[in-house]
Scaffold this motif. Structure first.
Motif, short mmCIF file in Angstrom:
data_model
loop_
_atom_site.label_atom_id
_atom_site.label_comp_id
_atom_site.label_asym_id
_atom_site.label_seq_id
_atom_site.Cartn_x
_atom_site.Cartn_y
_atom_site.Cartn_z
N SER A 143 42.48 -51.77 -8.10
CA SER A 143 42.39 -52.88 -6.89
C SER A 143 43.50 -53.87 -7.29
O SER A 143 44.27 -53.70 -8.10
CB SER A 143 40.95 -53.76 -7.21
OG SER A 143 41.00 -54.58 -8.47
N ASP A 185 45.55 -54.38 3.62
CA ASP A 185 44.62 -54.95 4.34
C ASP A 185 45.18 -54.89 5.81
O ASP A 185 46.61 -54.54 5.87
CB ASP A 185 43.84 -56.31 4.04
CG ASP A 185 44.91 -57.29 3.74
OD1 ASP A 185 45.91 -57.10 4.41
OD2 ASP A 185 44.74 -58.32 3.18
N THR A 235 36.80 -49.68 4.02
CA THR A 235 35.60 -50.69 4.70
C THR A 235 36.33 -51.68 5.67
O THR A 235 37.48 -51.70 5.71
CB THR A 235 35.32 -51.58 3.44
OG1 THR A 235 33.97 -52.08 3.79
CG2 THR A 235 36.06 -52.59 2.83
N ASP A 239 35.97 -59.31 6.35
CA ASP A 239 36.02 -60.66 5.73
C ASP A 239 36.81 -60.47 4.71
O ASP A 239 37.55 -59.57 4.44
CB ASP A 239 34.50 -61.12 5.27
CG ASP A 239 33.94 -59.54 4.82
OD1 ASP A 239 34.44 -58.82 4.05
OD2 ASP A 239 32.62 -59.87 4.61
N GLU A 240 36.87 -61.41 3.80
CA GLU A 240 37.82 -61.21 2.49
C GLU A 240 37.49 -60.34 1.58
O GLU A 240 38.21 -59.63 1.06
CB GLU A 240 38.08 -62.65 1.86
CG GLU A 240 38.79 -62.84 0.70
CD GLU A 240 40.35 -62.40 1.29
OE1 GLU A 240 40.95 -61.97 0.45
OE2 GLU A 240 40.68 -62.89 2.34
N THR A 241 36.16 -59.87 1.35
CA THR A 241 35.75 -58.96 0.36
C THR A 241 36.22 -57.73 1.03
O THR A 241 36.52 -56.84 0.19
CB THR A 241 34.03 -59.06 0.49
OG1 THR A 241 33.75 -60.29 -0.04
CG2 THR A 241 33.65 -57.93 -0.53
N ALA A 244 39.98 -57.14 0.49
CA ALA A 244 40.19 -57.29 -1.05
C ALA A 244 39.98 -55.67 -1.35
O ALA A 244 40.66 -55.15 -2.30
CB ALA A 244 39.48 -58.15 -1.78
N ARG A 245 38.94 -55.08 -0.92
CA ARG A 245 38.72 -53.59 -1.20
C ARG A 245 39.82 -52.72 -0.62
O ARG A 245 40.14 -51.62 -1.30
CB ARG A 245 37.45 -53.14 -0.82
CG ARG A 245 36.26 -53.59 -1.53
CD ARG A 245 34.80 -53.08 -1.00
NE ARG A 245 34.98 -51.78 -1.31
CZ ARG A 245 33.80 -50.70 -1.08
NH1 ARG A 245 33.05 -51.26 -0.26
NH2 ARG A 245 33.99 -49.64 -1.36
#
Length: 262
Positions: A143, A185, A235, A239-241, A244-245
């Motif tokens: 990550s 992203d 994914t 959103d930010e989550t 981040a993935r």
């Protein structure tokens, strides 16, 4: 004179064929000879028919010679369903030679995956490094928390021990290749060094390859880098989550493809 006339009338009638001549005993003798001939001919025909097998065979006689039975059975064996089922079961029980190399590769990948998971856990990086072992490859996902800062292609120091461990495993498996894929992203980037996420992801993948081969230069011959930018998210970037993935680097260890025959 009347008597003379009377005596001549029978002779005249016989001469004219009006009255048949009397039969004597010698004229019927040929009938006995003809009947004997017919009887002998019938007996000869009957004996010939019996000797030639024209009659119905007896129930106690087997028309098929016993010596031919084994030949007939041997000829019918290939089409026997039970024999085919036995051959299929035997072939299923025996391991295939073509599947043995793949099974051996899968076992080696599984062993490397277990070793790497133990190392990641010992380093306390299980939250930032994921190890997945499949039948045909091993994937290590880093990550952005351990690999790169936002908008940068400079590797964070925390990733170095993990990459060195992966390099050591790859060095011990010379028949495996390394593929490093960079991902970002969907937020656009416009800097002097990286006009788009595609260039940023490719630069990050190349930096990881450089670190993997720093201690083992021979790995450079079987390691490649690729960048996909934001085009392969795992994914939604809702959103930010999720973002981040999607910001990640994937390192794949997979069996080397065999070269085509010359």
């Amino acid at each position: 004179m009347s008597r003379g006339l009377r005596s001549t009338r029978p002779d005249r009638r016989r001469a004219l064929g009006l009255e048949p001549a009397p039969l004597d005993d010698d004229q019927t003798g040929w009938l006995m000879t003809f009947s004997d001939l017919v009887l002998q001919l019938f007996a000869f025909v009957l004996v010939s028919v019996v000797l030639s097998g024209g009659g119905r065979p007896s129930a106690a006689v087997d028309p098929t010679p016993p010596s031919r039975s084994p030949v007939v059975i041997a000829a019918e064996l290939p089409s026997c369903p039970r024999a085919e089922e036995r051959r299929e079961e035997t072939a299923a029980e025996q391991p295939s030679d073509a599947g043995r190399p793949r099974d051996a590769a899968a076992e080696r990948l599984a062993a490397a995956g277990r070793s790497l998971e133990e190392f990641v856990a010992a380093e306390g990086r299980a939250d930032a490094v994921q190890v997945a072992v499949r039948d045909s490859d091993l994937i290590v996902t880093l990550s952005d928390a351990i690999s790169f800062a936002s908008g940068s292609a400079e590797l964070l120091p925390a990733a170095a021990p993990i990459l060195h461990r992966i390099g050591a495993l790859a060095r011990a498996m010379p028949d495996f290749d390394l593929e490093v894929d960079g991902h970002t992203d969907d937020r656009p980037i416009h800097t002097g060094g990286f006009p788009s996420n595609l260039e940023l992801s490719l630069a990050r993948a190349a930096r990881v390859v450089h670190e993997l081969t720093a201690e083992t230069p021979e790995l450079a011959e079987r390691a490649i880098a690729a960048g996909y930018g934001e085009h392969r998210p795992i994914t939604p970037n809702a959103d930010e989550t999720g973002r981040a993935r999607n910001r990640r680097v994937e390192i794949r260890l997979l069996p080397r493809a065999q070269a085509p025959p010359a």
